[in-house]
Design an enzyme around this catalytic site. Structure first.
Site, PDB file in Angstrom:
ATOM      1  N   HIS A 180       1.235   4.925  -2.248  1.00 35.13           N
ATOM      2  CA  HIS A 180       0.828   5.843  -3.311  1.00 35.13           C
ATOM      3  C   HIS A 180       2.083   6.457  -3.922  1.00 35.13           C
ATOM      4  O   HIS A 180       2.893   7.063  -3.208  1.00 35.13           O
ATOM      5  CB  HIS A 180      -0.062   6.946  -2.738  1.00 35.13           C
ATOM      6  CG  HIS A 180      -1.347   6.442  -2.171  1.00 35.13           C
ATOM      7  ND1 HIS A 180      -2.510   6.377  -2.912  1.00 35.13           N
ATOM      8  CD2 HIS A 180      -1.670   5.973  -0.941  1.00 35.13           C
ATOM      9  CE1 HIS A 180      -3.486   5.892  -2.159  1.00 35.13           C
ATOM     10  NE2 HIS A 180      -3.004   5.642  -0.955  1.00 35.13           N
ATOM     11  N   ASP A 232       1.941   3.929   3.194  1.00 36.76           N
ATOM     12  CA  ASP A 232       0.895   4.783   2.630  1.00 36.76           C
ATOM     13  C   ASP A 232       1.493   5.954   1.835  1.00 36.76           C
ATOM     14  O   ASP A 232       1.575   5.897   0.610  1.00 36.76           O
ATOM     15  CB  ASP A 232      -0.011   5.280   3.750  1.00 36.76           C
ATOM     16  CG  ASP A 232      -1.387   5.730   3.271  1.00 36.76           C
ATOM     17  OD1 ASP A 232      -1.697   5.543   2.096  1.00 36.76           O
ATOM     18  OD2 ASP A 232      -2.159   6.259   4.102  1.00 36.76           O
ATOM     19  N   ASP A 233       1.875   7.018   2.524  1.00 41.34           N
ATOM     20  CA  ASP A 233       2.477   8.215   1.910  1.00 41.34           C
ATOM     21  C   ASP A 233       3.637   8.647   2.824  1.00 41.34           C
ATOM     22  O   ASP A 233       3.514   9.626   3.567  1.00 41.34           O
ATOM     23  CB  ASP A 233       1.454   9.343   1.792  1.00 41.34           C
ATOM     24  CG  ASP A 233       0.187   8.902   1.067  1.00 41.34           C
ATOM     25  OD1 ASP A 233       0.198   8.866  -0.172  1.00 41.34           O
ATOM     26  OD2 ASP A 233      -0.802   8.583   1.758  1.00 41.34           O
ATOM     27  N   HIS A 251       0.848  -1.190   0.000  1.00 37.70           N
ATOM     28  CA  HIS A 251       0.000   0.000   0.000  1.00 37.70           C
ATOM     29  C   HIS A 251       0.888   1.246   0.000  1.00 37.70           C
ATOM     30  O   HIS A 251       1.240   1.763   1.063  1.00 37.70           O
ATOM     31  CB  HIS A 251      -0.901  -0.019   1.244  1.00 37.70           C
ATOM     32  CG  HIS A 251      -1.977   1.015   1.243  1.00 37.70           C
ATOM     33  ND1 HIS A 251      -3.313   0.706   1.096  1.00 37.70           N
ATOM     34  CD2 HIS A 251      -1.933   2.364   1.361  1.00 37.70           C
ATOM     35  CE1 HIS A 251      -4.037   1.815   1.149  1.00 37.70           C
ATOM     36  NE2 HIS A 251      -3.213   2.849   1.311  1.00 37.70           N
ATOM     37  N   HIS A 304      -9.728   1.372  -0.731  1.00 42.11           N
ATOM     38  CA  HIS A 304      -9.633   1.974   0.591  1.00 42.11           C
ATOM     39  C   HIS A 304     -10.991   1.845   1.282  1.00 42.11           C
ATOM     40  O   HIS A 304     -12.016   2.261   0.732  1.00 42.11           O
ATOM     41  CB  HIS A 304      -9.263   3.452   0.488  1.00 42.11           C
ATOM     42  CG  HIS A 304      -7.830   3.711   0.145  1.00 42.11           C
ATOM     43  ND1 HIS A 304      -7.218   3.152  -0.944  1.00 42.11           N
ATOM     44  CD2 HIS A 304      -6.886   4.477   0.762  1.00 42.11           C
ATOM     45  CE1 HIS A 304      -5.950   3.562  -0.995  1.00 42.11           C
ATOM     46  NE2 HIS A 304      -5.730   4.363   0.028  1.00 42.11           N
ATOM     47  N   GLU A 360     -10.859   3.141   6.809  1.00 43.79           N
ATOM     48  CA  GLU A 360      -9.902   4.107   7.334  1.00 43.79           C
ATOM     49  C   GLU A 360     -10.686   5.218   8.031  1.00 43.79           C
ATOM     50  O   GLU A 360     -10.386   5.596   9.163  1.00 43.79           O
ATOM     51  CB  GLU A 360      -9.036   4.680   6.212  1.00 43.79           C
ATOM     52  CG  GLU A 360      -8.025   5.703   6.709  1.00 43.79           C
ATOM     53  CD  GLU A 360      -7.267   6.390   5.568  1.00 43.79           C
ATOM     54  OE1 GLU A 360      -6.234   7.019   5.851  1.00 43.79           O
ATOM     55  OE2 GLU A 360      -7.713   6.312   4.397  1.00 43.79           O
TER      56      GLU A 360
END
Length: 330
Positions: free
Chosen positions: A14, A273-274, A12, A192, A195
């Site tokens: 981005h 994630d980021d 996961h 997603h 969350e």
């Protein structure tokens, strides 16, 4: 045990969200674009909450104007990931940002990203695949040309389809047409859910989109019957604990449900994630899990094996990755 050196698989991530701030600032300067508002004084990304994070993310992405820019981005991100022991990563990539979801333009962007990924695998030993991702808050109509881009380039590096963005916009089922198109093209599916949208968003993802993995998914802990359904249906969670803490889904690490979900029998994996937005790396995620929950090498090996089994890649790639996992003690 060196947690940094442990082989890791990340499901996961981005691509634009993994952009080093220095790379984005440099590109903005090259193009004479002023996006100084998205940075703190120390040069890191600046945002207040999840919705503001999305706007900062899109502002930073706005300086990525060409296939060559995305090749540079891909190289930088894979170099950073490999430095933390990542041997395989799956990127969320959005045709919305790569040629406006025009199939011809998307092919050019994809070719540049795939070439960079191939070089990184040869030079750094990190394999990767792409999951074409529609943006939920752009709406269902915008998702359809994105799904067409995915379907037209399925196979090879593009192996999955998913959805990110603001979970408060619409319902999972609003995007069923796009997910059906991707499924018919042979792509694996994730979205997603759980969350921000609670157990309801998880249930909708399973019922209406029929995905096999969930991005985040952690709020499912609020509905134990639904937790049991995840176990029964062999649904894998792409858990990003550091992201959840920074964005305020949970107040601190010891309140995060990853351990409770795992103990109950849910299949969990760990991702960033980021990462530059959340001041994290895969090494830092591992360090926090070891510190807070007492995870040891055997626990990390187990989640890596879970990630390998759930990865959207071919059998030959999985066999090579399995050999790398075997090389490290448990």
């Amino acid at each position: 045990m060196s947690l940094r050196d442990l082989p890791k698989l990340e499901l996961h991530l981005h691509l634009e969200g993994a952009a080093p701030p220095s790379l984005i600032r440099g590109m903005a300067k090259e193009k004479s674009v002023d996006i100084s508002r998205v940075f703190c004084e120390d040069g890191s990304y600046d945002f207040r909450d999840f919705v503001h994070f999305l706007s900062v993310y899109e502002a930073a992405t706005s300086v990525l104007k060409s296939p060559e820019d995305y090749a540079r981005l891909m190289t930088a991100v894979l170099e950073e990931s490999a430095s933390h022991g990542v041997i395989y990563t799956e990127f969320f990539v959005s045709p919305d940002f790569c040629g406006g979801s025009d199939v011809t333009a998307w092919r050019e962007y994809l070719h540049a990203m795939e070439e960079a990924a191939t070089r990184a695998e040869a030079q750094l030993g990190i394999a990767s695949r792409g999951i074409v991702t529609c943006i939920r808050h752009f709406g269902p109509d915008k998702a359809k040309p994105t799904a067409l881009c995915a379907a037209e380039t399925a196979g090879g590096w593009i192996t999955g389809f998913g959805m990110g963005g603001d979970e408060s916009v619409g319902h999972q089922g609003d995007y069923a047409y796009s997910f059906d198109m991707a499924r018919e093209a042979g792509l694996r599916l994730t979205t997603h859910a759980g969350e921000w949208g609670g157990p309801t968003s998880v249930r909708e993802a399973l019922d209406d989109l029929k995905v096999e993995r969930l991005g985040h998914g952690v709020q499912v802990i609020q509905d134990l019957a639904l937790v049991d359904r995840l176990i029964e249906e062999d649904i894998v969670l792409e858990v990003c604990p550091g992201s959840n803490i920074v964005l305020g889904v949970y107040p601190k690490w010891d309140r995060h449900p990853i351990q409770a979900l795992r103990e109950r029998g849910v299949k969990v994996t760990v991702s960033t994630d980021d990462p530059p937005f959340f001041h994290t790396t895969m090494t830092r995620e591992y360090e926090q899990l070891a510190r807070v929950f007492g995870w040891r090498a055997s626990d990390f090996h187990e989640i890596s094996q879970t990630a390998l089994d759930a990865a959207f890649c071919d059998a030959d790639t999985k066999a090579r990755l399995a050999d790398k996992l075997k090389d490290h003690p448990q």
